[in-house]
Design a protein around this motif. Structure first.
Motif, PDB file in Angstrom:
ATOM      1  N   ILE A 146       0.840  -1.205   0.000  1.00 16.83           N
ATOM      2  CA  ILE A 146       0.000   0.000   0.000  1.00 16.83           C
ATOM      3  C   ILE A 146       0.870   1.248   0.000  1.00 16.83           C
ATOM      4  CG2 ILE A 146      -1.667   1.332   1.345  1.00 16.83           C
ATOM      5  CD1 ILE A 146      -2.889  -1.250   2.310  1.00 16.83           C
ATOM      6  N   ALA A 147       1.911   1.248   0.842  1.00 14.82           N
ATOM      7  CA  ALA A 147       2.802   2.413   0.927  1.00 14.82           C
ATOM      8  C   ALA A 147       3.505   2.663  -0.404  1.00 14.82           C
ATOM      9  CB  ALA A 147       3.822   2.203   2.045  1.00 14.82           C
ATOM     10  N   ILE A 148       3.988   1.600  -1.049  1.00 14.19           N
ATOM     11  CA  ILE A 148       4.675   1.760  -2.335  1.00 14.19           C
ATOM     12  C   ILE A 148       3.706   2.243  -3.413  1.00 14.19           C
ATOM     13  CG2 ILE A 148       5.871   0.501  -4.181  1.00 14.19           C
ATOM     14  CD1 ILE A 148       7.089  -1.286  -2.049  1.00 14.19           C
ATOM     15  N   SER A 149       2.476   1.724  -3.390  1.00 12.07           N
ATOM     16  CA  SER A 149       1.506   2.121  -4.413  1.00 12.07           C
ATOM     17  C   SER A 149       1.096   3.582  -4.279  1.00 12.07           C
ATOM     18  CB  SER A 149       0.259   1.231  -4.326  1.00 12.07           C
ATOM     19  OG  SER A 149      -0.476   1.485  -3.136  1.00 12.07           O
ATOM     20  N   LEU A 150       1.188   4.125  -3.062  1.00 14.06           N
ATOM     21  CA  LEU A 150       0.822   5.523  -2.819  1.00 14.06           C
ATOM     22  C   LEU A 150       2.028   6.450  -2.822  1.00 14.06           C
ATOM     23  CD1 LEU A 150      -1.839   5.052   0.000  1.00 14.06           C
ATOM     24  CD2 LEU A 150      -2.259   5.693  -2.382  1.00 14.06           C
ATOM     25  N   ASN A 151       3.200   5.912  -3.111  1.00 17.77           N
ATOM     26  CA  ASN A 151       4.419   6.713  -3.143  1.00 17.77           C
ATOM     27  C   ASN A 151       4.801   7.043  -4.581  1.00 17.77           C
ATOM     28  OD1 ASN A 151       6.645   7.658  -1.181  1.00 17.77           O
ATOM     29  ND2 ASN A 151       7.809   6.774  -2.888  1.00 17.77           N
ATOM     30  N   ASP A 152       5.489   8.149  -4.753  1.00 10.82           N
ATOM     31  CA  ASP A 152       5.974   8.521  -6.081  1.00 10.82           C
ATOM     32  C   ASP A 152       6.866   7.416  -6.636  1.00 10.82           C
ATOM     33  OD1 ASP A 152       6.467  10.661  -8.204  1.00 10.82           O
ATOM     34  OD2 ASP A 152       8.508  10.182  -7.562  1.00 10.82           O
ATOM     35  N   ALA A 153       6.625   7.026  -7.879  1.00  8.87           N
ATOM     36  CA  ALA A 153       7.297   5.861  -8.462  1.00  8.87           C
ATOM     37  C   ALA A 153       8.804   6.039  -8.526  1.00  8.87           C
ATOM     38  CB  ALA A 153       6.740   5.590  -9.853  1.00  8.87           C
ATOM     39  N   THR A 154       9.248   7.204  -8.954  1.00 10.28           N
ATOM     40  CA  THR A 154      10.694   7.426  -9.062  1.00 10.28           C
ATOM     41  C   THR A 154      11.357   7.466  -7.696  1.00 10.28           C
ATOM     42  OG1 THR A 154      10.280   9.814  -9.142  1.00 10.28           O
ATOM     43  CG2 THR A 154      10.487   8.646 -11.243  1.00 10.28           C
ATOM     44  N   ASP A 155      10.634   7.918  -6.694  1.00 12.26           N
ATOM     45  CA  ASP A 155      11.183   7.933  -5.339  1.00 12.26           C
ATOM     46  C   ASP A 155      11.228   6.524  -4.759  1.00 12.26           C
ATOM     47  OD1 ASP A 155      11.910   9.498  -2.802  1.00 12.26           O
ATOM     48  OD2 ASP A 155      10.194   8.284  -2.151  1.00 12.26           O
ATOM     49  N   SER A 156      10.279   5.663  -5.133  1.00 11.18           N
ATOM     50  CA  SER A 156      10.246   4.291  -4.609  1.00 11.18           C
ATOM     51  C   SER A 156      11.449   3.484  -5.053  1.00 11.18           C
ATOM     52  CB  SER A 156       8.956   3.583  -5.053  1.00 11.18           C
ATOM     53  OG  SER A 156       7.822   4.237  -4.541  1.00 11.18           O
ATOM     54  N   VAL A 157      12.001   3.836  -6.226  1.00  6.66           N
ATOM     55  CA  VAL A 157      13.163   3.112  -6.739  1.00  6.66           C
ATOM     56  C   VAL A 157      14.356   3.236  -5.788  1.00  6.66           C
ATOM     57  CG1 VAL A 157      14.809   2.980  -8.651  1.00  6.66           C
ATOM     58  CG2 VAL A 157      12.387   3.364  -9.117  1.00  6.66           C
ATOM     59  N   LYS A 158      14.407   4.322  -5.041  1.00 10.51           N
ATOM     60  CA  LYS A 158      15.523   4.537  -4.110  1.00 10.51           C
ATOM     61  C   LYS A 158      15.456   3.593  -2.909  1.00 10.51           C
ATOM     62  CE  LYS A 158      15.333   9.462  -5.287  1.00 10.51           C
ATOM     63  NZ  LYS A 158      15.092  10.827  -4.760  1.00 10.51           N
ATOM     64  N   GLY A 159      14.281   2.991  -2.665  1.00 11.12           N
ATOM     65  CA  GLY A 159      14.117   2.097  -1.528  1.00 11.12           C
ATOM     66  C   GLY A 159      13.788   2.863  -0.261  1.00 11.12           C
ATOM     67  N   GLY A 160      13.696   2.131   0.833  1.00 12.23           N
ATOM     68  CA  GLY A 160      13.422   2.756   2.117  1.00 12.23           C
ATOM     69  C   GLY A 160      11.960   3.023   2.391  1.00 12.23           C
ATOM     70  N   ILE A 161      11.046   2.480   1.578  1.00  9.72           N
ATOM     71  CA  ILE A 161       9.615   2.628   1.826  1.00  9.72           C
ATOM     72  C   ILE A 161       9.158   1.411   2.623  1.00  9.72           C
ATOM     73  CG2 ILE A 161       7.338   2.941   0.802  1.00  9.72           C
ATOM     74  CD1 ILE A 161       9.245   5.209   0.212  1.00  9.72           C
ATOM     75  N   TYR A 162       8.592   1.655   3.793  1.00 12.48           N
ATOM     76  CA  TYR A 162       8.196   0.545   4.660  1.00 12.48           C
ATOM     77  C   TYR A 162       6.690   0.549   4.918  1.00 12.48           C
ATOM     78  CZ  TYR A 162      13.225   0.380   5.351  1.00 12.48           C
ATOM     79  OH  TYR A 162      14.575   0.310   5.139  1.00 12.48           O
ATOM     80  N   LEU A 163       6.221   1.386   5.827  1.00 10.95           N
ATOM     81  CA  LEU A 163       4.796   1.380   6.189  1.00 10.95           C
ATOM     82  C   LEU A 163       4.074   2.656   5.800  1.00 10.95           C
ATOM     83  CD1 LEU A 163       5.006  -0.204   9.765  1.00 10.95           C
ATOM     84  CD2 LEU A 163       4.318  -1.323   7.637  1.00 10.95           C
ATOM     85  N   TRP A 164       4.815   3.655   5.350  1.00 10.07           N
ATOM     86  CA  TRP A 164       4.185   4.946   5.041  1.00 10.07           C
ATOM     87  C   TRP A 164       4.862   5.541   3.808  1.00 10.07           C
ATOM     88  CZ3 TRP A 164      -0.241   6.571   6.906  1.00 10.07           C
ATOM     89  CH2 TRP A 164      -0.633   7.883   6.676  1.00 10.07           C
ATOM     90  N   PRO A 165       4.071   6.066   2.856  1.00 10.79           N
ATOM     91  CA  PRO A 165       4.692   6.652   1.651  1.00 10.79           C
ATOM     92  C   PRO A 165       5.521   7.888   1.993  1.00 10.79           C
ATOM     93  CG  PRO A 165       2.331   7.107   1.720  1.00 10.79           C
ATOM     94  CD  PRO A 165       2.599   6.121   2.816  1.00 10.79           C
ATOM     95  N   ARG A 166       6.648   8.015   1.329  1.00  5.62           N
ATOM     96  CA  ARG A 166       7.529   9.152   1.570  1.00  5.62           C
ATOM     97  C   ARG A 166       7.089  10.376   0.774  1.00  5.62           C
ATOM     98  NH1 ARG A 166      12.725   6.677   1.447  1.00  5.62           N
ATOM     99  NH2 ARG A 166      12.484   6.612  -0.822  1.00  5.62           N
ATOM    100  N   GLU A 167       6.667  10.145  -0.480  1.00  6.47           N
ATOM    101  CA  GLU A 167       6.148  11.226  -1.329  1.00  6.47           C
ATOM    102  C   GLU A 167       4.783  10.778  -1.862  1.00  6.47           C
ATOM    103  OE1 GLU A 167       8.786  12.615  -4.311  1.00  6.47           O
ATOM    104  OE2 GLU A 167      10.540  12.663  -2.988  1.00  6.47           O
ATOM    105  N   PHE A 168       3.741  11.178  -1.153  1.00 13.02           N
ATOM    106  CA  PHE A 168       2.387  10.699  -1.447  1.00 13.02           C
ATOM    107  C   PHE A 168       1.923  11.164  -2.833  1.00 13.02           C
ATOM    108  CE2 PHE A 168      -2.219  10.962  -1.443  1.00 13.02           C
ATOM    109  CZ  PHE A 168      -2.584   9.749  -0.898  1.00 13.02           C
ATOM    110  N   THR A 169       1.287  10.222  -3.568  1.00 15.91           N
ATOM    111  CA  THR A 169       0.744  10.547  -4.891  1.00 15.91           C
ATOM    112  C   THR A 169      -0.296   9.505  -5.278  1.00 15.91           C
ATOM    113  OG1 THR A 169       1.289  10.926  -7.219  1.00 15.91           O
ATOM    114  CG2 THR A 169       2.529   9.218  -6.081  1.00 15.91           C
ATOM    115  N   TRP A 170      -1.228   9.930  -6.154  1.00 19.13           N
ATOM    116  CA  TRP A 170      -2.226   9.020  -6.729  1.00 19.13           C
ATOM    117  C   TRP A 170      -1.867   8.639  -8.158  1.00 19.13           C
ATOM    118  CZ3 TRP A 170      -5.589   6.804  -3.601  1.00 19.13           C
ATOM    119  CH2 TRP A 170      -6.010   7.460  -2.449  1.00 19.13           C
ATOM    120  N   ASN A 171      -0.669   9.024  -8.618  1.00 23.03           N
ATOM    121  CA  ASN A 171      -0.308   8.802 -10.023  1.00 23.03           C
ATOM    122  C   ASN A 171      -0.348   7.327 -10.415  1.00 23.03           C
ATOM    123  OD1 ASN A 171       0.067  11.504 -10.540  1.00 23.03           O
ATOM    124  ND2 ASN A 171       2.266  11.470 -10.130  1.00 23.03           N
ATOM    125  N   ASN A 172       0.082   6.452  -9.528  1.00 24.72           N
ATOM    126  CA  ASN A 172       0.102   5.025  -9.857  1.00 24.72           C
ATOM    127  C   ASN A 172      -1.309   4.491 -10.104  1.00 24.72           C
ATOM    128  OD1 ASN A 172       2.942   4.884  -9.478  1.00 24.72           O
ATOM    129  ND2 ASN A 172       2.628   4.733  -7.269  1.00 24.72           N
TER     130      ASN A 172
END
Length: 296
Positions: free
Chosen positions: A32-58
């Protein structure tokens, strides 16, 4: 009075259950956190339980595809129709073989049990579907799995546990088997019906291999799980190139790009949430249905 051993046991039990819940829930919450996080930011890793850069783009990227809406419609239809028709047919057969007066009771039960251990194989099954003109048809999802031997045994055992005096009284009053089945057996069998309905619905919702075999060339009969499978296949072959592209777009400030990892997480949530939402409505029947319908 509670002893010291009881308190220790309760404490250990609670800690164990909390740890177990964390292990079970973490993968889902992480997706859920990865799906709500910015895709390019998710590539960096470190997403666990909460999105770092929230977005609905995915999610916007997923739902703007026409194939997804068709897949959702097909998945819902096959789940509802498959569960409804399969439940009715299973209950009718279970009622028949639960009757002591049915002379072929043991033979029919053995035949159904054999299907749990033996099948015709992939190629003979495909040829059978072809000869029945089911390939390219929606009913190829429903008819081959109409009755499950496992569900049949559970339902038969439940019906055998109903008081025989009820059936005798109904027959004395002139009720036939169909009236007894619809007016007495079904209302009294709600727990096991809900249990079997959940089994069938989850099976139908999660199926994708029959789509691959019989309807892969027909976009109007695709399902959500099949679309998820295609995305997973594509992501496994293009992840390295898309990772480099993601870093490049991140550097250029492009925040609308999606990656296979983000789409994979989004599709996982889209495919999982609907069937998860059904479970709470059937939960109160589930344990009772499994207990009373257990093989005696």
């Amino acid at each position: 009075m509670r002893t010291k051993e009881d308190k220790i046991f309760d404490t250990v039990n609670i800690v164990f259950m909390v740890i177990l819940c964390v292990f079970m829930l973490y993968p889902f919450l992480n997706q859920i956190a990865i799906s709500l996080n910015d895709a390019t930011d998710s590539v960096k890793g470190g997403i666990y339980l909460w999105p770092r850069e929230f977005t609905w783009n995915n999610y916007e990227h997923v739902f703007e595809k026409a194939a997804i809406w068709q897949a959702i419609l097909t998945s819902v239809l096959r789940t509802v129709i498959g569960a409804g028709v399969g439940l009715l047919c299973t209950a009718m057969v279970a009622y028949a073989i639960a009757q002591p007066k049915f002379i072929f009771k043991k033979s029919v039960t053995i035949i159904f049990i054999m299907t749990m251990y033996f099948n015709g194989g992939l190629i003979p099954t495909f040829l059978l579907m072809r000869d029945l003109h089911l390939i390219g048809s929606f009913w190829v999802y429903i008819l081959p799995t109409l009755i499950s031997a496992f569900n049949l045994i559970i339902m038969r055992s439940f019906i055998e546990g109903l008081p025989n005096s009820i059936f005798e009284s109904a027959r004395i009053d002139g009720a036939g088997d169909f009236r007894i089945f619809f007016k007495i057996v079904l209302p009294l069998s709600l727990p096991v019906l809900a249990t079997v309905a959940l089994f069938v619905a989850v099976y139908q919702w999660n199926q994708w291999f029959d789509v691959f075999l019989y309807n892969s060339s027909n976009p109007n009969l695709t399902t959500l799980q099949y679309e998820l499978m295609k995305i997973l296949q594509n992501s496994s072959t293009t992840s390295s190139g898309d990772m480099a592209s993601a870093f490049a777009n991140s550097a250029s400030g492009d925040s609308n790009m999606v990656t296979p990892k983000s789409i994979q997480a989004t599709m996982t949530i889209v495919a999982s949430v609907p069937i998860i939402m059904v479970y709470p409505f059937l939960q109160k029947y589930f344990v009772k249905g499994m207990t009373l319908g257990a093989v005696k």
